[in-house]
Design a protein around this motif. Structure first.
Motif, PDB file in Angstrom:
ATOM      1  N   HIS A 159       1.948 -44.037  -9.863  1.00 37.98           N
ATOM      2  CA  HIS A 159       3.238 -44.497 -10.364  1.00 37.98           C
ATOM      3  C   HIS A 159       4.207 -43.320 -10.496  1.00 37.98           C
ATOM      4  CE1 HIS A 159       6.171 -46.630 -12.833  1.00 37.98           C
ATOM      5  NE2 HIS A 159       5.528 -47.741 -12.544  1.00 37.98           N
ATOM      6  N   PRO A 160       5.487 -43.541 -10.204  1.00 35.49           N
ATOM      7  CA  PRO A 160       6.443 -42.422 -10.295  1.00 35.49           C
ATOM      8  C   PRO A 160       6.714 -41.917 -11.705  1.00 35.49           C
ATOM      9  CG  PRO A 160       7.570 -44.471  -9.740  1.00 35.49           C
ATOM     10  CD  PRO A 160       6.104 -44.746  -9.631  1.00 35.49           C
ATOM     11  N   PHE A 161       6.452 -42.750 -12.738  1.00 39.34           N
ATOM     12  CA  PHE A 161       6.750 -42.266 -14.097  1.00 39.34           C
ATOM     13  C   PHE A 161       5.868 -42.857 -15.184  1.00 39.34           C
ATOM     14  CE2 PHE A 161       9.833 -45.636 -12.969  1.00 39.34           C
ATOM     15  CZ  PHE A 161       9.580 -46.586 -13.951  1.00 39.34           C
ATOM     16  N   ASP A 162       5.414 -44.092 -15.059  1.00 44.89           N
ATOM     17  CA  ASP A 162       4.745 -44.760 -16.175  1.00 44.89           C
ATOM     18  C   ASP A 162       3.240 -44.495 -16.178  1.00 44.89           C
ATOM     19  OD1 ASP A 162       5.132 -46.214 -18.496  1.00 44.89           O
ATOM     20  OD2 ASP A 162       4.662 -48.136 -17.557  1.00 44.89           O
ATOM     21  N   ASP A 163       2.879 -43.229 -16.264  1.00 38.94           N
ATOM     22  CA  ASP A 163       1.492 -42.801 -16.169  1.00 38.94           C
ATOM     23  C   ASP A 163       1.364 -41.492 -16.945  1.00 38.94           C
ATOM     24  OD1 ASP A 163      -0.900 -41.543 -15.361  1.00 38.94           O
ATOM     25  OD2 ASP A 163      -0.832 -42.465 -13.381  1.00 38.94           O
ATOM     26  N   PRO A 164       0.462 -41.411 -17.925  1.00 44.10           N
ATOM     27  CA  PRO A 164       0.333 -40.189 -18.721  1.00 44.10           C
ATOM     28  C   PRO A 164      -0.075 -38.970 -17.899  1.00 44.10           C
ATOM     29  CG  PRO A 164      -1.432 -41.737 -19.218  1.00 44.10           C
ATOM     30  CD  PRO A 164      -0.443 -42.481 -18.395  1.00 44.10           C
ATOM     31  N   ILE A 165      -0.805 -39.171 -16.797  1.00 41.27           N
ATOM     32  CA  ILE A 165      -1.184 -38.038 -15.952  1.00 41.27           C
ATOM     33  C   ILE A 165       0.053 -37.479 -15.249  1.00 41.27           C
ATOM     34  CG2 ILE A 165      -2.507 -37.353 -13.914  1.00 41.27           C
ATOM     35  CD1 ILE A 165      -4.645 -39.382 -14.766  1.00 41.27           C
ATOM     36  N   VAL A 166       0.887 -38.367 -14.734  1.00 41.28           N
ATOM     37  CA  VAL A 166       2.139 -37.949 -14.099  1.00 41.28           C
ATOM     38  C   VAL A 166       3.051 -37.295 -15.135  1.00 41.28           C
ATOM     39  CG1 VAL A 166       4.238 -38.778 -12.966  1.00 41.28           C
ATOM     40  CG2 VAL A 166       1.994 -39.646 -12.243  1.00 41.28           C
ATOM     41  N   ALA A 167       3.174 -37.923 -16.305  1.00 39.91           N
ATOM     42  CA  ALA A 167       4.036 -37.370 -17.363  1.00 39.91           C
ATOM     43  C   ALA A 167       3.550 -35.998 -17.831  1.00 39.91           C
ATOM     44  CB  ALA A 167       4.106 -38.340 -18.540  1.00 39.91           C
ATOM     45  N   SER A 168       2.238 -35.799 -17.823  1.00 40.74           N
ATOM     46  CA  SER A 168       1.702 -34.484 -18.201  1.00 40.74           C
ATOM     47  C   SER A 168       2.164 -33.425 -17.211  1.00 40.74           C
ATOM     48  CB  SER A 168       0.174 -34.526 -18.248  1.00 40.74           C
ATOM     49  OG  SER A 168      -0.284 -35.351 -19.309  1.00 40.74           O
ATOM     50  N   GLY A 169       2.167 -33.770 -15.926  1.00 32.58           N
ATOM     51  CA  GLY A 169       2.665 -32.837 -14.934  1.00 32.58           C
ATOM     52  C   GLY A 169       4.139 -32.525 -15.130  1.00 32.58           C
ATOM     53  N   GLN A 170       4.915 -33.556 -15.431  1.00 33.50           N
ATOM     54  CA  GLN A 170       6.353 -33.335 -15.660  1.00 33.50           C
ATOM     55  C   GLN A 170       6.587 -32.490 -16.913  1.00 33.50           C
ATOM     56  OE1 GLN A 170       6.681 -34.381 -12.949  1.00 33.50           O
ATOM     57  NE2 GLN A 170       6.997 -36.574 -12.607  1.00 33.50           N
ATOM     58  N   GLY A 171       5.718 -32.606 -17.877  1.00 36.86           N
ATOM     59  CA  GLY A 171       5.861 -31.836 -19.114  1.00 36.86           C
ATOM     60  C   GLY A 171       5.776 -30.342 -18.919  1.00 36.86           C
ATOM     61  N   THR A 172       5.223 -29.911 -17.776  1.00 39.94           N
ATOM     62  CA  THR A 172       5.139 -28.472 -17.518  1.00 39.94           C
ATOM     63  C   THR A 172       6.527 -27.845 -17.380  1.00 39.94           C
ATOM     64  OG1 THR A 172       4.937 -28.791 -15.102  1.00 39.94           O
ATOM     65  CG2 THR A 172       2.895 -28.716 -16.397  1.00 39.94           C
ATOM     66  N   VAL A 173       7.560 -28.654 -17.122  1.00 41.40           N
ATOM     67  CA  VAL A 173       8.929 -28.135 -17.106  1.00 41.40           C
ATOM     68  C   VAL A 173       9.263 -27.529 -18.472  1.00 41.40           C
ATOM     69  CG1 VAL A 173      11.375 -28.712 -16.874  1.00 41.40           C
ATOM     70  CG2 VAL A 173       9.703 -29.765 -15.333  1.00 41.40           C
ATOM     71  N   ALA A 174       8.982 -28.287 -19.535  1.00 35.56           N
ATOM     72  CA  ALA A 174       9.269 -27.806 -20.886  1.00 35.56           C
ATOM     73  C   ALA A 174       8.375 -26.636 -21.262  1.00 35.56           C
ATOM     74  CB  ALA A 174       9.109 -28.943 -21.897  1.00 35.56           C
ATOM     75  N   LEU A 175       7.131 -26.678 -20.825  1.00 33.02           N
ATOM     76  CA  LEU A 175       6.212 -25.578 -21.125  1.00 33.02           C
ATOM     77  C   LEU A 175       6.773 -24.266 -20.568  1.00 33.02           C
ATOM     78  CD1 LEU A 175       3.475 -25.605 -22.605  1.00 33.02           C
ATOM     79  CD2 LEU A 175       2.373 -25.572 -20.359  1.00 33.02           C
ATOM     80  N   GLU A 176       7.270 -24.303 -19.339  1.00 37.01           N
ATOM     81  CA  GLU A 176       7.875 -23.107 -18.753  1.00 37.01           C
ATOM     82  C   GLU A 176       9.139 -22.703 -19.498  1.00 37.01           C
ATOM     83  OE1 GLU A 176       8.594 -23.357 -14.572  1.00 37.01           O
ATOM     84  OE2 GLU A 176       6.539 -23.947 -14.103  1.00 37.01           O
ATOM     85  N   MET A 177       9.993 -23.683 -19.808  1.00 29.32           N
ATOM     86  CA  MET A 177      11.250 -23.377 -20.487  1.00 29.32           C
ATOM     87  C   MET A 177      11.021 -22.674 -21.812  1.00 29.32           C
ATOM     88  SD  MET A 177      13.573 -26.793 -19.785  1.00 29.32           S
ATOM     89  CE  MET A 177      15.073 -26.114 -20.512  1.00 29.32           C
ATOM     90  N   LEU A 178      10.087 -23.196 -22.587  1.00 29.21           N
ATOM     91  CA  LEU A 178       9.868 -22.657 -23.929  1.00 29.21           C
ATOM     92  C   LEU A 178       9.057 -21.365 -23.915  1.00 29.21           C
ATOM     93  CD1 LEU A 178       9.355 -26.038 -25.806  1.00 29.21           C
ATOM     94  CD2 LEU A 178      11.370 -24.578 -25.782  1.00 29.21           C
ATOM     95  N   GLU A 179       8.427 -21.072 -22.804  1.00 29.05           N
ATOM     96  CA  GLU A 179       7.825 -19.748 -22.641  1.00 29.05           C
ATOM     97  C   GLU A 179       8.894 -18.730 -22.283  1.00 29.05           C
ATOM     98  OE1 GLU A 179       4.889 -20.336 -19.646  1.00 29.05           O
ATOM     99  OE2 GLU A 179       3.357 -21.088 -21.033  1.00 29.05           O
TER     100      GLU A 179
END
Length: 417
Positions: A159-179
């Protein structure tokens, strides 16, 4: 070193979204995606009256953050799933990200798109290895066909968005930003189906509960806004931000958003156009409408964001070149640098020449002239002349109009909506 390796099946079964799953996704996808820069924009900060930092996700290989979630999902597959292949319904960035990384990993990827999908999007997906199937007239038709093929061919649906595995990958954007920068007052994130903001909000709130998470939707497609706020609102129309033009919000993501996102703002089309234009002119970077939504929201709500340190995600850069040209020209028109003046004249020798002298005296360049004698409400000896012209700025244009009116001409400015 490329650290992208599939996880054991036991880890692949994990279905929750948390800071731990995002960190695991970051380790999993490693250097197979671009760790995009986060830069402060001095000029945009001055314009906005706030400190603006930009995360350039439009610099991914497929020009969008969607690669992160797609790759994380691919790396969760078992060997059997990898050999059979995956399928998705998408006419946008998810299709390209999934196709690119699927091809790179040797996983067959099938993408179902509506028959109405622009040829350029079909070609872009095929160019990175996706097998495109055209079915139906709408996304819903394509989505239903993808689910049918999933069962018939034994494929795995991503699924393009409604999946916690996909959302976890997208969350790496914030992980990089806050580092890269740890003291943001707020993150302003576009919302379509909600995968990006779900992952980013999960990370941001875990690392700093006081950080404000603001979502942005196009006013023509307020699906998540309406869902979270319990309103009935129409969704539809030709939005510049087609990447977030989602009529039905995700079930999983809407729950995360309701819990972690502080507010959702809606932005109008002219604000999106202005933001796309500013990013190209000031930052020399191309973004699609969805990618400019965060900046559009900040500029449209100056009091809401005044003085804050703000992180914006330029989530994608896939915009049709002709559409981009239209956006830039319309922005010039709104600023008064391009204009169309409608002038009533008498149909006699020298009438147009006298008008041209005023343009010359005010140093306003004429681009095109269009006479209309037949389809007007004027007398038979009258005509309407539309003159497209180029001025230095709005003041110069206003000075020309005032001079023409002082000489007795009926002049009107053809305005954009």
């Amino acid at each position: 070193m490329n650290k992208s390796q599939p996880l054991p099946a036991s880890d692949a079964a994990q279905s929750e979204l948390s800071i731990e799953t995002v960190r695991a996704a970051a380790d999993r996808i490693g250097d197979a995606i671009v760790h995009t820069p986060l830069l402060k924009s001095q000029t945009l900060s001055s314009i906005a009256g706030a400190e603006i930092w930009l995360k350039f996700e439009n610099l991914q290989f497929t020009a969008a953050y969607k690669e992160r979630g797609a790759l994380n999902a691919l790396l969760h597959l078992t060997e059997e799933q990898r050999s059979k292949g995956v399928i998705a319904a998408s006419a946008g960035n998810h299709s390209q990200g999934l196709s690119y990384h699927g091809t790179r990993l040797g996983v067959p990827v099938t993408i179902v798109m509506p028959r109405t999908t622009p040829t350029v999007k079909v070609m872009q997906t095929e160019s990175v290895g996706g097998n495109v199937v055209l079915e139906g007239e709408t996304f819903d038709d394509a989505y239903a066909h993808a689910l049918k093929l999933e069962q018939e061919m034994g494929l795995t649906f991503i699924h393009p968005f409604d999946d916690p595995i996909v959302a976890s990958g997208q969350g790496t954007v914030a992980l990089e930003m806050l580092e890269q920068e740890s003291d943001f007052d707020c993150l302003v994130v576009p919302i379509g189906g909600g995968g990006l903001i779900s992952g980013m909000a999960t990370v941001a709130k875990a690392l700093n509960p006081d950080i404000e998470i603001i979502g942005v939707q196009a006013a023509l497609f307020p699906s998540m806004y309406a869902h979270v706020k319990g309103k009935q609102m129409d969704c539809g129309g030709d939005t510049l931000a087609e990447g977030i033009a989602v009529k039905a919000p995700g079930k999983f993501t809407s729950g995360v958003i309701a819990e972690l996102v502080d507010d959702i703002l809606l932005v109008e089309e002219n604000a999106l156009e202005n933001a796309v234009s500013l990013l190209l002119q000031i930052e020399k970077t191309v973004v699609e409408g969805a990618g400019a939504a965060g900046l559009a929201a900040v500029l449209a709500n100056p009091d809401r964001f005044a003085g804050k340190k703000i992180g914006l995600v330029l989530c994608g850069g896939n915009i049709d070149t002709r559409l981009l040209a239209n956006v830039l020209l319309r922005d010039l028109a709104r600023s008064g640098r391009l204009a169309r003046l409608r002038i009533q004249l008498q149909d006699r020798p020298g009438a147009l020449f006298k008008v041209m002298r005023e343009f010359d005296e005010h140093n306003v360049n004429i681009i095109e002239i269009y006479h209309q004698r037949i389809f007007t409400g004027l007398p038979a000896k009258g005509l309407i002349t539309d003159i497209e012209c180029e001025a230095r700025d709005r003041d110069q244009l206003d000075s020309l109009i005032a001079a023409l009116q002082a000489r007795g001409y009926a002049v009107s400015l053809v305005e954009l909506n």
